[in-house]
Structure formats: structure tokens, C-alpha cells
Design a protein around this motif. Structure first.
Motif, PDB file in Angstrom:
ATOM      1  N   ALA A  94       0.828  -1.204   0.000  1.00  0.00           N
ATOM      2  CA  ALA A  94       0.000   0.000   0.000  1.00  0.00           C
ATOM      3  C   ALA A  94       0.864   1.256   0.000  1.00  0.00           C
ATOM      4  O   ALA A  94       0.618   2.186  -0.777  1.00  0.00           O
ATOM      5  CB  ALA A  94      -0.925  -0.007   1.219  1.00  0.00           C
ATOM      6  N   ILE A  95       1.879   1.293   0.850  1.00  0.00           N
ATOM      7  CA  ILE A  95       2.740   2.477   0.940  1.00  0.00           C
ATOM      8  C   ILE A  95       3.456   2.731  -0.379  1.00  0.00           C
ATOM      9  O   ILE A  95       3.462   3.858  -0.895  1.00  0.00           O
ATOM     10  CB  ILE A  95       3.744   2.336   2.106  1.00  0.00           C
ATOM     11  N   VAL A  96       4.052   1.699  -0.950  1.00  0.00           N
ATOM     12  CA  VAL A  96       4.798   1.872  -2.204  1.00  0.00           C
ATOM     13  C   VAL A  96       3.863   2.273  -3.344  1.00  0.00           C
ATOM     14  O   VAL A  96       4.170   3.186  -4.116  1.00  0.00           O
ATOM     15  CB  VAL A  96       5.589   0.593  -2.555  1.00  0.00           C
ATOM     16  N   ALA A  97       2.716   1.606  -3.460  1.00  0.00           N
ATOM     17  CA  ALA A  97       1.785   1.922  -4.546  1.00  0.00           C
ATOM     18  C   ALA A  97       1.242   3.339  -4.405  1.00  0.00           C
ATOM     19  O   ALA A  97       1.153   4.080  -5.396  1.00  0.00           O
ATOM     20  CB  ALA A  97       0.646   0.910  -4.572  1.00  0.00           C
ATOM     21  N   LEU A  98       0.874   3.727  -3.203  1.00  0.00           N
ATOM     22  CA  LEU A  98       0.334   5.069  -3.000  1.00  0.00           C
ATOM     23  C   LEU A  98       1.407   6.142  -3.157  1.00  0.00           C
ATOM     24  O   LEU A  98       1.150   7.217  -3.701  1.00  0.00           O
ATOM     25  CB  LEU A  98      -0.352   5.163  -1.642  1.00  0.00           C
ATOM     26  N   TRP A  99       2.616   5.861  -2.719  1.00  0.00           N
ATOM     27  CA  TRP A  99       3.719   6.813  -2.880  1.00  0.00           C
ATOM     28  C   TRP A  99       4.059   6.978  -4.358  1.00  0.00           C
ATOM     29  O   TRP A  99       4.193   8.101  -4.844  1.00  0.00           O
ATOM     30  CB  TRP A  99       4.931   6.334  -2.090  1.00  0.00           C
ATOM     31  N   ALA A 100       4.186   5.865  -5.064  1.00  0.00           N
ATOM     32  CA  ALA A 100       4.590   5.924  -6.476  1.00  0.00           C
ATOM     33  C   ALA A 100       3.524   6.576  -7.357  1.00  0.00           C
ATOM     34  O   ALA A 100       3.852   7.220  -8.351  1.00  0.00           O
ATOM     35  CB  ALA A 100       4.895   4.521  -6.991  1.00  0.00           C
TER      36      ALA A 100
END
Length: 124
Positions: A94-100
Motif C-alpha cells: 500500500a505504501i509503495v503503490a500510494l507513494w509511487a
């Protein structure tokens, strides 16, 4: 079934369904074009390793979803262990997808919802 088990079941279903969609899109949009490209600049080892590495997260999330679904039949300590392991994987996704994507990734949003459901389901 109590509400904690329902939360874990919902989180597992979200995780598994998003993983399947992720796998299909990854195969269609990334793996297939890589395999079809006639580029001779890439070493053979890279062409062999990249597709399974791209699908590794799909495999991990799918099995994590299944583990969450199965966890409703186990003791609270086992639910906690499964929830922490799978929840950490979903949280990272979730963090990586939302950040990217600057917050516009549907899979990232769904995994964030799944993490919230896991927290409710394991009674932290």
C-alpha cells in the motif's frame, strides 16, 4: 462468525482478488512486452529472472490473502502471527503503490483498507 473473523475474511478476499488482477496486468503490460521484445542487449539471465521477480509480489499477496481467509479457523495467537506477517506485506504494498502513484493507485487503496481490516481482525 464474529466481526473480527469477518474483518480477516474481507481482508483476505481483498488481498487475493487484488493479487489476481495485479498478476494479470503485470503479465499483460510488463512481462509479455519484455519477452516479445527482440532486444539482444539484455542478457539471457535477465530475461529469465525478470518475469518471475515481477510476479513474486502477486504470488506473495495471493497466498497471504488465502492465509487470512484460513486464519478464521485458528486460535487467536495464530491469527495474530498470520495478521502481522500478511499485514506487513500488504502495508508495504500500500505504501509503495500510494507513494509511487501519489495516492491514485486503486490497489494501494485496497491494500490500505485490507491492513485496517487486519488490525481490527487481530484485536491489536
Amino acid at each position: 462468525m464474529n466481526w473480527q473473523d469477518a474483518a480477516l475474511l474481507a481482508a483476505g478476499m481483498i488481498g487475493s482478488i487484488v493479487a489476481v488482477i495485479h498478476g494479470i496486468l503485470t503479465q499483460r503490460l510488463m512481462v509479455r512486452p519484455l519477452q516479445e521484445s527482440g532486444s539482444t542487449k539484455q542478457p539471457k539471465l535477465v530475461k529469465m529472472l525478470v518475469p518471475p521477480l515481477l510476479q513474486f509480489s502477486t504470488f506473495n499477496w495471493f497466498l497471504g490473502g488465502l492465509a487470512l481467509i484460513a486464519s478464521i479457523w485458528f486460535e487467536p495467537d495464530v491469527k495474530l502471527a498470520i495478521g502481522l506477517l500478511v499485514g506487513s506485506s500488504f502495508l508495504f504494498a500500500a505504501i509503495v503503490a500510494l507513494w509511487a502513484s501519489r495516492g491514485r493507485h486503486p490497489g494501494g487503496l485496497l491494500y490500505a483498507v485490507a491492513v485496517i481490516l487486519i488490525v481490527f481482525g487481530i484485536n491489536l
